[in-house]
Enzyme design. Structure first.
Site, PDB file in Angstrom:
ATOM      1  N   ARG A   1       0.702  -1.184   0.011  1.00 19.57           N
ATOM      2  CA  ARG A   1      -0.335  -0.315   0.328  1.00 19.57           C
ATOM      3  C   ARG A   1       1.079   1.179   0.184  1.00 19.57           C
ATOM      4  NH1 ARG A   1      -4.506  -1.937   3.853  1.00 19.57           N
ATOM      5  NH2 ARG A   1      -5.531  -3.296   2.703  1.00 19.57           N
TER       6      ARG A   1
ATOM      7  N   ARG B   1      -3.595   6.509   0.704  1.00 18.49           N
ATOM      8  CA  ARG B   1      -4.497   6.750   1.109  1.00 18.49           C
ATOM      9  C   ARG B   1      -3.265   8.240   2.353  1.00 18.49           C
ATOM     10  NH1 ARG B   1      -8.318   3.756   3.984  1.00 18.49           N
ATOM     11  NH2 ARG B   1      -6.884   1.994   4.447  1.00 18.49           N
TER      12      ARG B   1
ATOM     13  N   ARG C   1      -7.716  11.384  -5.544  1.00 21.81           N
ATOM     14  CA  ARG C   1      -9.128  10.741  -4.683  1.00 21.81           C
ATOM     15  C   ARG C   1     -10.048  11.563  -4.344  1.00 21.81           C
ATOM     16  NH1 ARG C   1     -10.426   5.869  -1.297  1.00 21.81           N
ATOM     17  NH2 ARG C   1     -12.688   5.967  -2.249  1.00 21.81           N
TER      18      ARG C   1
ATOM     19  N   ASP D   1      -6.879  -3.299  -6.869  1.00 21.07           N
ATOM     20  CA  ASP D   1      -7.051  -4.291  -5.405  1.00 21.07           C
ATOM     21  C   ASP D   1      -7.607  -5.868  -6.137  1.00 21.07           C
ATOM     22  OD1 ASP D   1      -8.621  -3.494  -3.281  1.00 21.07           O
ATOM     23  OD2 ASP D   1     -10.252  -4.567  -3.883  1.00 21.07           O
TER      24      ASP D   1
ATOM     25  N   TYR E   1     -13.834 -13.593   1.048  1.00 26.42           N
ATOM     26  CA  TYR E   1     -14.886 -12.307   0.533  1.00 26.42           C
ATOM     27  C   TYR E   1     -16.446 -12.526   0.048  1.00 26.42           C
ATOM     28  CZ  TYR E   1     -11.276  -8.321   1.943  1.00 26.42           C
ATOM     29  OH  TYR E   1     -10.643  -7.395   2.103  1.00 26.42           O
TER      30      TYR E   1
END
Length: 340
Positions: free
Chosen positions: A22, A26, A35, A71, A149
């Site tokens: 990552r 963010r 974003r 992702d 998931y």
């Protein structure tokens, strides 16, 4: 060859290579700027945007590999599962798997027809980084994590629905896992064809299983997926979390290198994986600690690491509160202190 690729091959390097899970994300102000008016999946599915985000940390830090901005879950969409990301919640599967019929209705389209936005982003990144000698890393989710998931409908703490489905419906579980191998394998193959220099398989939820259940219900399918990925000729990193007690079983499922979470020491990990190259395993929250603590723990990780065949990384992805200055300082420090 690059430091990163040499380390994955267990070859001597001039300094320990560094990248972070990552690392594109963010915690970077330039990412937040991109974003602010865009949906997450739109960014992943727009090659120009995904490429720009992938390159942001490479322009800012002296990292040894770029990981494509993507992702784990878009392959589930191509199979017929609805997916969106909810603020404060994370991924939501809109029609989770509840029955054996749900499994049988899942499609397995080739990635060349449904997932080409990520390979296209890899081509764009590759065009910029290849002249600089910086490799690009592609990735996909392991079958167990994707299944979890798909059955839970999102993240989970106990994975109760997944485990009960696995126990109650072994034949349907096998069909589900084989479909996931097909789709994820196709996705990894297309990423390699597009120019990815290495591939990583993320089994983020493997630690939810006991050793016995991991070896019975998950590992055989991860092994199939890794074998498909290795047919591309690219090195494969096999990363799991929560599996400190059975890293030998993880290594037996395959991978040219084993990604290690922050649980075990790298000394323990190396023994359990039979000396395979390792990637890891600093706690990502340490990047919010004072430098004296971050430096001390980075030194500890480096002291535990094998003399050859080590890629410095965190034991999980960087979190939004990570200070960019800490990433820069740590990256430079690891290179400096391991220079040989």
């Amino acid at each position: 060859m690059s430091r990163f690729l040499d380390a994955l091959a267990g070859k001597p390097v001039d300094a320990t290579p560094v990248w972070f899970m990552r690392q594109a994300g963010r915690y970077l102000p330039e990412y937040r700027e991109v974003r602010k008016d865009r949906d997450f999946l739109t960014m992943v599915k727009t090659p120009e945007i995904a490429a720009e985000i992938t390159l942001q940390p490479i322009r800012r830090f002296d990292l040894d590999a770029a990981v494509i901005y993507s992702d784990l879950l878009p392959p589930l969409q191509t199979m017929g599962l609805g997916l969106h990301f909810e603020k404060g919640v994370g991924p939501v599967i809109e029609n989770p798997i509840n029955t054996t019929k749900d499994v049988d209705l899942l499609a397995t389209p080739p990635a060349s027809e449904t997932l080409m936005y990520t390979p296209e982003a890899i081509k764009l990144v590759k065009a910029e980084l290849e002249p600089k000698g910086i490799p690009v890393l592609g990735f996909a989710g392991a079958p167990f994590t994707l299944a979890a998931y798909a059955i839970e409908g999102g993240g989970s703490k106990k994975y109760e629905k997944t485990r009960v489905f696995m126990y109650r419906e072994p034949a349907a579980w096998r069909r589900l896992m084989e479909k996931l191998v097909t789709v994820a394998g196709s996705f990894l193959t297309e990423q390699a064809k597009a120019g990815a220099d290495a591939l990583q398989v993320f089994d983020s939820w493997a630690g939810a299983l006991s050793r016995y259940d991991y070896e019975r219900y998950a590992a055989p399918y991860t092994k199939q997926l890794i074998e498909i990925a290795q047919k591309t000729g690219k090195p494969v990193v096999h990363f799991t979390t929560g599996t400190a007690g059975h890293l030998d079983a993880v290594a037996a499922a395959g991978g040219d290198a084993i990604g290690v979470d922050s649980g075990p020491t790298l000394t323990e990990a190396s023994e359990r994986v039979g000396g395979k190259p390792l990637q890891g395993n600093l706690d990502p929250y340490l990047l919010q600690a004072p430098w004296r603590e971050l430096k001390a723990q980075a030194d500890r990780v480096l002291a535990e690491a094998p003399a050859t065949g080590h890629v410095f990384n965190t034991g999980h992805g960087l979190v939004p509160a990570t200070p960019p200055d800490a990433v820069a300082r740590l990256t430079d420090y690891v290179h400096e202190v391991t220079a040989r």
